[in-house]
Enzyme design. Sequence first.
Site, mmCIF file in Angstrom:
data_model
loop_
_atom_site.group_PDB
_atom_site.id
_atom_site.type_symbol
_atom_site.label_atom_id
_atom_site.label_comp_id
_atom_site.label_asym_id
_atom_site.label_seq_id
_atom_site.Cartn_x
_atom_site.Cartn_y
_atom_site.Cartn_z
ATOM 1 N N PRO A 87 8.832 -53.860 3.376
ATOM 2 C CA PRO A 87 8.660 -52.949 2.241
ATOM 3 C C PRO A 87 7.794 -51.746 2.610
ATOM 4 O O PRO A 87 6.877 -51.868 3.427
ATOM 5 C CB PRO A 87 7.968 -53.817 1.180
ATOM 6 C CG PRO A 87 7.405 -54.988 1.901
ATOM 7 C CD PRO A 87 8.198 -55.178 3.157
ATOM 8 N N GLY A 89 5.138 -48.538 1.520
ATOM 9 C CA GLY A 89 3.994 -48.383 0.606
ATOM 10 C C GLY A 89 3.310 -49.707 0.338
ATOM 11 O O GLY A 89 2.827 -49.962 -0.764
ATOM 12 N N GLY A 91 1.278 -51.422 2.941
ATOM 13 C CA GLY A 91 0.201 -51.750 3.885
ATOM 14 C C GLY A 91 0.698 -52.372 5.171
ATOM 15 O O GLY A 91 -0.095 -52.850 5.973
ATOM 16 N N ALA A 96 5.230 -45.874 10.063
ATOM 17 C CA ALA A 96 5.010 -45.828 11.511
ATOM 18 C C ALA A 96 6.099 -46.606 12.250
ATOM 19 O O ALA A 96 6.581 -46.172 13.301
ATOM 20 C CB ALA A 96 3.639 -46.394 11.851
ATOM 21 N N ALA A 97 6.503 -47.756 11.685
ATOM 22 C CA ALA A 97 7.563 -48.555 12.314
ATOM 23 C C ALA A 97 8.841 -47.721 12.403
ATOM 24 O O ALA A 97 9.518 -47.685 13.440
ATOM 25 C CB ALA A 97 7.810 -49.832 11.510
ATOM 26 N N ASP A 138 -1.527 -47.562 13.014
ATOM 27 C CA ASP A 138 -0.169 -47.974 12.645
ATOM 28 C C ASP A 138 0.847 -47.609 13.725
ATOM 29 O O ASP A 138 1.647 -48.451 14.147
ATOM 30 C CB ASP A 138 0.259 -47.307 11.322
ATOM 31 C CG ASP A 138 -0.392 -47.946 10.117
ATOM 32 O OD1 ASP A 138 -1.394 -48.656 10.303
ATOM 33 O OD2 ASP A 138 0.091 -47.729 8.997
HETATM 34 O O1 PMV Z 1 -1.285 -48.716 4.386
HETATM 35 P P1 PMV Z 1 -0.998 -48.641 5.844
HETATM 36 O O2 PMV Z 1 -0.116 -49.693 6.363
HETATM 37 O O3 PMV Z 1 -0.556 -47.275 6.269
HETATM 38 O O4 PMV Z 1 -2.415 -48.884 6.595
HETATM 39 C C1 PMV Z 1 -3.440 -47.927 6.436
HETATM 40 C C2 PMV Z 1 -4.655 -48.306 7.228
HETATM 41 C C3 PMV Z 1 -5.858 -47.398 6.909
HETATM 42 O O5 PMV Z 1 -6.944 -47.871 7.725
HETATM 43 C C4 PMV Z 1 -6.270 -47.504 5.452
HETATM 44 C C5 PMV Z 1 -5.566 -45.939 7.222
HETATM 45 C C6 PMV Z 1 -5.458 -45.608 8.706
HETATM 46 O O6 PMV Z 1 -4.951 -44.516 9.005
HETATM 47 O O7 PMV Z 1 -5.888 -46.403 9.557
#
Ligand code: PMV
Length: 303
Positions: A87, A89, A91, A96-97, A138
Amino acid sequence: MDAFGGGKVILLGEHSVVYGHPALAAGLGVGASARVVRAPRDQLVVNPWDVTVSPDSAEPLGQALAAALSLYPERHPVRVEADVAIPGGAGLGCSAALGVAVIAALDEHFGVDRTPSERGEVSLSWEQVFHGTPSGVDNTMAAVGGIALYRKGHPLEPIRARHPLCLVIAHSGEASSTKEVVSMVRRQHEKDTARIDELFEAIAVLVRNARLAVEGGDIKSVGQLMDMNQGLLSALMLSTESLERLCRSARAAGALGAKLTGAGGGGCMIALAPDLEAAEAIRSELAEHATWTAVAEAGARAS
Ligand code: PMV
């Protein structure tokens, strides 16, 4: 074979990683895949989202495509087709994937040779379109995978886990924008720099100890450190009622520790299970409160 970019979970250290502290992250075996064919004009098609963009589109995905294509100055037009199995948005490093999969497919098509870590580096420009000031964790993890300690501006430190980490991932169903959440933390940091720096330093201590615990196979301590990290993330107002409920349910079902993962403010929770069987039991316990669940084994060595 399709090119691949992996999702990731941050085991400990999200947000403080943006400010130069270390984070412990694990690559997932699921993520995004992509393939490239010669075409009359440049296009990116993301199949499950039913989205087609061109590099001159004002949408972030179009701009990200333009950033990726600019890595290949002399080339013919292409159509990139991608699939995403995690999914967005949430986390899990979905953007990035996708970026790493697209660039890996373009590298293959145009015969460009890059190591996984070089591919992670060049994918930062893709990630910047979505996140503004990404730490780089990421895109690095999407390209390299495994369990690793990431610190901005430092070479990635791969971690040899004595025992694989059995993780349960559960999506709260609440969407979260990494860009907005990172800005919210930035505002807190600007307003009360000393106090927020103290929190980040405390998180960094948890990250360093978690690294030692992962290397030593002390997964009980890893779980406790994850719980403590969750407390500090809550102090930064990054948790939500749904994420708290998922963490509580996971612990009650036998998890050694549980916390939000990634930006927070919604998105996913991760729980550490003692073994795969326990992970499946925790997952089925969480399924009714979550919109998406998965069990992942991080750091398992190929036999
Ligand atoms: O929400 P994601 O999977 O993009 O993870 C973000 C991780 C953070 O530390 C909040 C931001 C970052 O750039 O490292």
